[in-house]
Design a protein around this motif. Sequence first.
Motif, PDB file in Angstrom:
ATOM      1  N   VAL A   1       0.778  -1.340   0.047  1.00 33.04           N
ATOM      2  CA  VAL A   1      -0.102  -0.016  -0.020  1.00 33.04           C
ATOM      3  C   VAL A   1       0.854   1.390  -0.120  1.00 33.04           C
ATOM      4  N   PRO A   2       0.762   2.092  -1.235  1.00 29.58           N
ATOM      5  CA  PRO A   2       1.473   3.474  -1.074  1.00 29.58           C
ATOM      6  C   PRO A   2       0.610   4.327  -0.224  1.00 29.58           C
ATOM      7  N   LEU A   3       1.136   5.120   0.732  1.00 34.27           N
ATOM      8  CA  LEU A   3       0.297   6.216   1.284  1.00 34.27           C
ATOM      9  C   LEU A   3       0.935   7.459   1.139  1.00 34.27           C
ATOM     10  N   THR A   4       0.607   8.348   0.346  1.00 38.97           N
ATOM     11  CA  THR A   4       1.406   9.495  -0.176  1.00 38.97           C
ATOM     12  C   THR A   4       0.197  10.786   0.397  1.00 38.97           C
ATOM     13  N   HIS A   5       0.840  11.781   0.325  1.00 34.94           N
ATOM     14  CA  HIS A   5       0.467  13.282   0.840  1.00 34.94           C
ATOM     15  C   HIS A   5       0.766  14.462   0.325  1.00 34.94           C
ATOM     16  N   GLY A   6       0.351  15.592   0.368  1.00 33.96           N
ATOM     17  CA  GLY A   6       0.400  16.787  -0.167  1.00 33.96           C
ATOM     18  C   GLY A   6       1.438  17.632   0.359  1.00 33.96           C
ATOM     19  N   SER A   7       2.193  17.222   1.410  1.00 31.61           N
ATOM     20  CA  SER A   7       2.790  17.999   2.377  1.00 31.61           C
ATOM     21  C   SER A   7       4.329  17.529   2.394  1.00 31.61           C
ATOM     22  N   GLY A   8       4.930  17.938   3.571  1.00 31.37           N
ATOM     23  CA  GLY A   8       6.353  17.478   3.915  1.00 31.37           C
ATOM     24  C   GLY A   8       7.415  18.520   3.546  1.00 31.37           C
ATOM     25  N   CYS A   9       7.195  19.693   2.988  1.00 29.31           N
ATOM     26  CA  CYS A   9       8.061  20.632   2.631  1.00 29.31           C
ATOM     27  C   CYS A   9       7.509  21.973   2.816  1.00 29.31           C
ATOM     28  N   ALA A  10       8.521  23.062   2.716  1.00 24.57           N
ATOM     29  CA  ALA A  10       7.855  24.426   2.710  1.00 24.57           C
ATOM     30  C   ALA A  10       7.322  24.700   4.161  1.00 24.57           C
ATOM     31  N   MET A  11       7.762  24.048   5.179  1.00 30.27           N
ATOM     32  CA  MET A  11       7.052  24.072   6.615  1.00 30.27           C
ATOM     33  C   MET A  11       7.976  24.520   7.431  1.00 30.27           C
ATOM     34  N   ASP A  12       7.781  25.231   8.596  1.00 28.18           N
ATOM     35  CA  ASP A  12       8.488  25.604   9.747  1.00 28.18           C
ATOM     36  C   ASP A  12       9.316  24.318  10.327  1.00 28.18           C
ATOM     37  N   PRO A  13      10.489  24.271  10.342  1.00 28.10           N
ATOM     38  CA  PRO A  13      11.326  23.164  10.824  1.00 28.10           C
ATOM     39  C   PRO A  13      10.919  22.924  12.192  1.00 28.10           C
ATOM     40  N   ASP A  14      10.639  23.821  12.836  1.00 32.07           N
ATOM     41  CA  ASP A  14      10.415  23.649  14.395  1.00 32.07           C
ATOM     42  C   ASP A  14       8.871  23.965  14.677  1.00 32.07           C
ATOM     43  N   GLY A  15       8.064  23.962  13.668  1.00 36.27           N
ATOM     44  CA  GLY A  15       6.413  24.297  14.017  1.00 36.27           C
ATOM     45  C   GLY A  15       5.685  22.967  14.298  1.00 36.27           C
ATOM     46  N   GLU A  16       4.663  23.397  14.665  1.00 34.26           N
ATOM     47  CA  GLU A  16       3.728  22.442  15.018  1.00 34.26           C
ATOM     48  C   GLU A  16       3.343  21.401  13.600  1.00 34.26           C
ATOM     49  N   GLY A  17       3.056  22.235  12.844  1.00 37.56           N
ATOM     50  CA  GLY A  17       2.697  21.275  11.483  1.00 37.56           C
ATOM     51  C   GLY A  17       3.665  20.368  11.234  1.00 37.56           C
ATOM     52  N   LEU A  18       4.924  20.336  11.184  1.00 39.62           N
ATOM     53  CA  LEU A  18       5.853  19.422  10.737  1.00 39.62           C
ATOM     54  C   LEU A  18       5.862  18.561  11.940  1.00 39.62           C
TER      55      LEU A  18
END
Length: 516
Positions: A170-187
């Motif tokens: 099963v490949p599970l991919t998404h639309g994120s993972g970059c252009a994010m705050d390296p120390d932020g809540e999102g990452l």
Amino acid sequence: MNPSTTVSKAVNDVAPLIRLAAQDDVGIARRDLAAGESLAPLGLVCAGPVPAGHKVALHDIAKGAVVRRYGQVIGMATQAISAGAHVHVHNLGMGEFTRSSSVGEAYRPTSFIDPAATFMGIVRADGRVATRNYIGILSTVNCSANVSHAIAERFKGAALAAYPNVDGVVPLTHGSGCAMDPDGEGLALLRRTLAGYARHANFAGVLIVGLGCESNQLDALKVAGELSEGPMLRTLGIQSSGGTRAAIDAGVAAIESMLPEANKVLRQPVAAKHLVVGLQCGGSDGYSGISANPVLGAAVDLLVRHGGTAILSETPEIYGAEHLLTARAALPAVAEKLEERLRWWEDYTSRNHGEMNNNPSPGNKAGGLTTILEKSLGAVAKGGSSGLMAVVEYARPVQAHGLVFMDTPGYDPVSATGQVAGGATLLCFTTGRGSVYGCKPSPSLKIATHSGLYRRMNEDMDFNAGEVLDGTASVEDAGARLFALMLETASGGKTKSEALGIGTDEFVPWQLGAVM
């Protein structure tokens, strides 16, 4: 008053309207109602056409008066409403709403059943119990999605014929993972979600594929998720492998090395206490809180009595009904944690120029739901009547047994992704409008609120809770049958979504924070 405790007694009180509690100001239409139709035995006449699942005033309601359903306030009349009139968005609003809660007053310790129910599970070497046996491919970033899918394509069709105990790659991919705050809540949240899937019991092995230059670096993901590489957990960088073709070939080789070990599993009887069920409702309608959600709640009560775990979620969709949960909190700290998450959501929506009552959706409203209060009261019924044992943040591991609440958005794919990351090995998904949601690696059972939907979308619906509306089954009887279906599915029985091949594209981690 918990809606699930009143439905089975009141569902057949009147016809063609369903009245759920004696103090209710509205009844629910069992079918489409015509203007001038007699609403016997209430002595009312339908003032105009009312669609099935929508509300009808049981008496004159003054402008500004509160309106009750389930014995609970669902809003305030925005204009005078005559007896027999359609009650919906044109004459019912939120009004002045203040949240309130009581702590622990309805908590009762669970009375466990002995001997416990069992299912045929897959016991991993570390004691975790699985309901499926997949190999997963996780992408760190959208930039590695194509390679992840290309690797999985090599294992379609007859490629797994020699490994009959492996359910698929099963490949599970998404639309994120970059252009994010390296120390932020999102990452941090993305890494927590990916780590939860990498550790999931339903994956015998996992390959994590990265590009090489993204914010979500492979090494940082392993540290944050406490993941250790080994024969059944491998990582792959596209840039360091030499590009697309080389990375695909390396990924295929990594999966091939896992297959013999993954195929060694055998199902064996295990106690139902090892089952972790995520609870979802999507495409809700006016019947959701009358049939499917209370039926699921009855099944959850049985699961909990057998020592199992159920995860209730979708925080914006319990807003206004949280008092039904805090009253069942096992400890004051559990109730306070739920209140803290609701305060976070109030601030979050305010910061983004929204409001908690931006829910229900257009489809919910077409199905008869008017305010978030009404939707929430029905949604809470999925959790049955058991005590609330813990509240956890999105994608955190669920370690408590019994009913647990996980803080998630109301958007079904995002919410279910968090539940699976937390350890859900089965999903139960109620729907009135007709969701077709699948969820690899965890099977997803779809529960129809009414018989018309069950017949119309039979290839997608696994269980018909509409028998409660038809008067051919009680909530308790239907709940017992649903619990039996949960055990059968956990034992390897295929869901409708699995038969259709659905469930790969529904992996949607919650994205928080700015995209830089």
